[in-house]
Enzyme design. Sequence first.
Site, PDB file in Angstrom:
ATOM      1  CG  HIS C  57       5.986   2.825   8.224  1.00  0.00           C
ATOM      2  ND1 HIS C  57       5.786   2.252   6.691  1.00  0.00           N
ATOM      3  CD2 HIS C  57       6.929   1.855   8.861  1.00  0.00           C
ATOM      4  CE1 HIS C  57       6.382   1.367   6.634  1.00  0.00           C
ATOM      5  NE2 HIS C  57       7.406   1.101   7.772  1.00  0.00           N
ATOM      6  CG  HIS C 219       8.197  -2.210   4.514  1.00  0.00           C
ATOM      7  ND1 HIS C 219       7.097  -2.926   4.963  1.00  0.00           N
ATOM      8  CD2 HIS C 219       8.615  -1.417   5.473  1.00  0.00           C
ATOM      9  CE1 HIS C 219       7.027  -2.919   6.378  1.00  0.00           C
ATOM     10  NE2 HIS C 219       8.175  -2.024   6.456  1.00  0.00           N
TER      11      HIS C 219
END
Lengths: 210, 210, 357, 357
Positions: C57, C219
């Site tokens: 991320h 995700h």
Amino acid sequence: MVTKDQIVAWLENLTVVLTENKEYLTQLDSAIGDADHGINMDRGFKKVKEKLPSIADKDIGNILKTVGMTLISSVGGASGPLYGTFFMRSGMAMAAKEELNNEDLVKLLQSGVDGIVQRGRAQLGDKTMYDTWAPTLETLNAAFATNDNTIEVLQAAVNTAEQAMKDTIPMQAKKGRASYLGERSIGHQDPGATSSYLILKTLLDTLVEG
Amino acid sequence: MVTKDQIVAWLENLTVVLTENKEYLTQLDSAIGDADHGINMDRGFKKVKEKLPSIADKDIGNILKTVGMTLISSVGGASGPLYGTFFMRSGMAMAAKEELNNEDLVKLLQSGVDGIVQRGRAQLGDKTMYDTWAPTLETLNAAFATNDNTIEVLQAAVNTAEQAMKDTIPMQAKKGRASYLGERSIGHQDPGATSSYLILKTLLDTLVEG
Amino acid sequence: MKKLINAVDDVVKEQLEGMAVAHPDMLKINFEPKYVYRADAPIAGKVALISGGGSGHEPMHGGFVGMGMLAGACPGEVFTSPTPDQMYECAKAVDGGAGVLFLVKNYTGDVLNFETAAELAYADGIKVQNILIDDDVAVKDSLYTAGRRGVGTTVLCEKIVGAAAEAGYDLDQCSDLARKVNMYGRSMGMALTSCTVPAAGKPTFELGEDEMEIGIGIHGEPGQKRMAMTSVDEITTLMTNEILDDGPYSRTVREWDNESGTWVEKDIVDQPFQAGDEVIVFVNSMGGTPVSELYAVYRKVAEICADRGVKIVRNLIGPYITSLEMQGCSITLLKADEEILKFWDAPVNTPGLRWGV
Amino acid sequence: MKKLINAVDDVVKEQLEGMAVAHPDMLKINFEPKYVYRADAPIAGKVALISGGGSGHEPMHGGFVGMGMLAGACPGEVFTSPTPDQMYECAKAVDGGAGVLFLVKNYTGDVLNFETAAELAYADGIKVQNILIDDDVAVKDSLYTAGRRGVGTTVLCEKIVGAAAEAGYDLDQCSDLARKVNMYGRSMGMALTSCTVPAAGKPTFELGEDEMEIGIGIHGEPGQKRMAMTSVDEITTLMTNEILDDGPYSRTVREWDNESGTWVEKDIVDQPFQAGDEVIVFVNSMGGTPVSELYAVYRKVAEICADRGVKIVRNLIGPYITSLEMQGCSITLLKADEEILKFWDAPVNTPGLRWGV
Ligand SMILES: Nc1ncnc2c1ncn2[C@@H]1O[C@H](COP(=O)(O)OP(=O)(O)O)[C@@H](O)[C@H]1O
Ligand SMILES: Nc1ncnc2c1ncn2[C@@H]1O[C@H](COP(=O)(O)OP(=O)(O)O)[C@@H](O)[C@H]1O
Ligand SMILES: [Mg+2]
Ligand SMILES: [Mg+2]
Ligand SMILES: [Mg+2]
Ligand SMILES: [Mg+2]
């Protein structure tokens, strides 16, 4: 009687089985999760394998607890704390034991599963690993009541586990990442339910080996 | 004699031809450039089309100069200033004219091409639009020396231009973006050489139409 | 799979090594176990803000370690939550005596691992608190799911609460502010492409050339629904309206009680946006979408907010909470009061976010 | 083609509209013709730095308009150089009497259009200069090509010369500094994927799953060579060595003479890097590569520089000069002396780069 060596062999075999099933479990997780369950389990049990030689002479309770701590600090994700707790709790329940009778074996698994539920608060039908364990434990308890052949009873439990694992397919997930998919989680087998089946199946296979 | 209406028709037809060839020219530019030559030319001539009605009553020199300025301020890239200069210079050479004889026609094109060379400093064989124009101008001069049928001579020039355009295929580029490819620019037809061929071909087609 | 990586097993480690050598003035990195921490930690008397989660991320969370933001960050494997030993060791490294606030994105894995870490740190005499970020309006209820995911608001919360900690807020004040920011923030994301977890080697899902996923998390997981690809204006309208029209949201969270040393459950309900609200708008790239396209998204968000009487007072536009190389974007709106704006504007000096210094 | 856009013809316009509404404190945008300019322009007595080029490289150039960097930026269509009327109008809007410096990336289109613009602005009484950026070592010679392309050094030059202009350097001083930065900077780029020009609708080139392009520019054009995909360490080693091993580079540039009002040709030769040099390292994403992977690149660049006695004194890591959504990266090394470092560290306040304020 299940010996300590058999427990160690089970854990060793698990490292092989989870490596073999790394892609399969990851594939399942990519359908309704984030494509890492096989990778997580493989990473964790590779660490377990490294640890095993140095703890193989401890008692069964100790060995299982170390496995639990190893998983907690190497797997991550949801399955890390859940399987970590499973082995920690089963280890605590088997404290100081060097071999296990049938009753111990049930207690080992039951304590582990209780740990999973306490941590993850899953309920039956939420489409998690718990959905494999709940009916499996019922079979174990029922079968041992009328049959004390460990392998025969475990075989029955594995059959139940396999069916229970498949029964997660039509479920809609209510826990874990898969729950975000809502109805789209229906039609896919739960990765954690599958790894739980493999854990039990490997226990049976290990005992059959001798 | 080529009339002012025919010059205006040429420019109008060019807007159609360059829209039709937008993808083709872009395709050629994607092989050895940045995939925008067709888009650039189409954008520029769409602007020319918008301008034409308001200038159609000016003299030929004025019309061509306005086309040049329009291209300069709407095309961008390498071809914008180059074709912009082409039309600016040809316009300056045709100042105040209302119709063109054969000599004027050669001068129109020659002045435009001189402008391209002055701006871009391309040499023969550099794999640019100049490689279409140089042999084409030779054919024009030679053919008008023995034949004063405008259309026949232009047909010969278009044939030369077509061949010259294809002759850019084996060349290694030494100017513009294609030069960055070194030997890999070999084997592809130059986009600017192709649009130059289309410009001449459209002039011929317009005059044949009448 | 084509990525700028060496062996798939070394991806996270080597990226952290790169960060460490790139930003020694801002942060340090511990490798066994893995955590990123402020170069000047621990800072006596100041609350230490720690976050963490799966890698992939970036720049979140490691890139937000530094003055005015995080004291520490714990990176897990790609898209896999980190383990309690990381958070626990990190807490010990950065605690300056005023306690540690764990900002936890609401994913089962993160929640379980951070709860264990908090217990461990507390047992070591460190004052702790866990505040959950659960701002993803694509998840509709908390009764039939694991609850809303933590997405874009996390970045804003790390900035704002980090500044408050820097300014001397105590642990309870920091926790209250973090809870408020979470309750004031709502997000929604979408994807044009999947991404590829290095260890998996192939895309998590497949999307057709005319399809997009709406309501994704961060995700690479499939989203709320798959739809026909459409224009940026329609996509932005759909997402912004989901955020603005979203009703009150209730859930039960577990926070730590440092008096009794136990978890206590709290019922929290956040309120919808209203005309007249002032907001910070955060338009985020999922990693593979360039900032140019984010401006087209922002353009439409601004138009919709203006139409609905919601006043944009600050913005953040860029790749800040990503999903590897995924193409797509997310939109976060955060209701901003005076306290939030003050800490938003305060100086920050991290690899990923920097102003005022 | 999947992008967050509306009609392909409106892409650039709408992205600029988004920028304008996002950053009114830093910049304003003129639409007919298109240019971005500082909100506080013109600034009396200060040199105005203007750059520009095709769109699709965001945040460059528009995102670098603001205090301490560009006074104006002229965006062309995607990957197509802007037109002289844009630069000319922009120059008139930002000239504060001290003249206008055009920073021009060396592409035939940019050079031709900026030269015309400089002539127009000069004819209007504005002092002008054009300085070329040509730093791409993937292009080997200037005799048989259009010369080295302008790539990564452009960003660093805009920052450094922008700070000098802010500090009061006059036009000649700014030009000398820009020329020096260009001579001190060298870059090399690579691509894992192509990108898609919106108006073209499909990728400019196709790369197989095991292939990469080495020595690309920033326009999605094919590169120097196609190679088998390999590890980030090998890719980085190849590129960094090409930069460090690159010999002297000679070319003739045209600069403007404000006395005579004509172009004058200058021969310029830059010198290779040497052990002992201090450098700024810039690791750039081509747009689709996430910053996490850039850290793996930086890790290896740092290792190689250390081995070769080149000292990294500053770095910049992120997507700053991009090719739409292309995956890949570029590496720039800029030899840094005291003057360059001073202006690198000076405050900057733009949408794309911000520190010190
Ligand atoms: N609350 C829970 N209780 C029991 N099992 C759970 C729970 N949440 C998730 N799981 C199990 O964890 C599995 C996913 O594990 P994994 O992929 O390793 O972690 P993550 O979801 O964090 O990526 C699911 O398939 C499910 O069986
Ligand atoms: N120096 C030059 N002289 C003449 N023609 C040139 C020169 N450089 C480029 N060209 C022509 O321009 C064409 C490319 O135009 P275009 O694609 O519109 O611009 P750009 O290369 O800026 O994208 C080439 O195919 C070539 O024919
Ligand atoms: Mg998973
Ligand atoms: Mg082109
Ligand atoms: Mg995971
Ligand atoms: Mg172009």
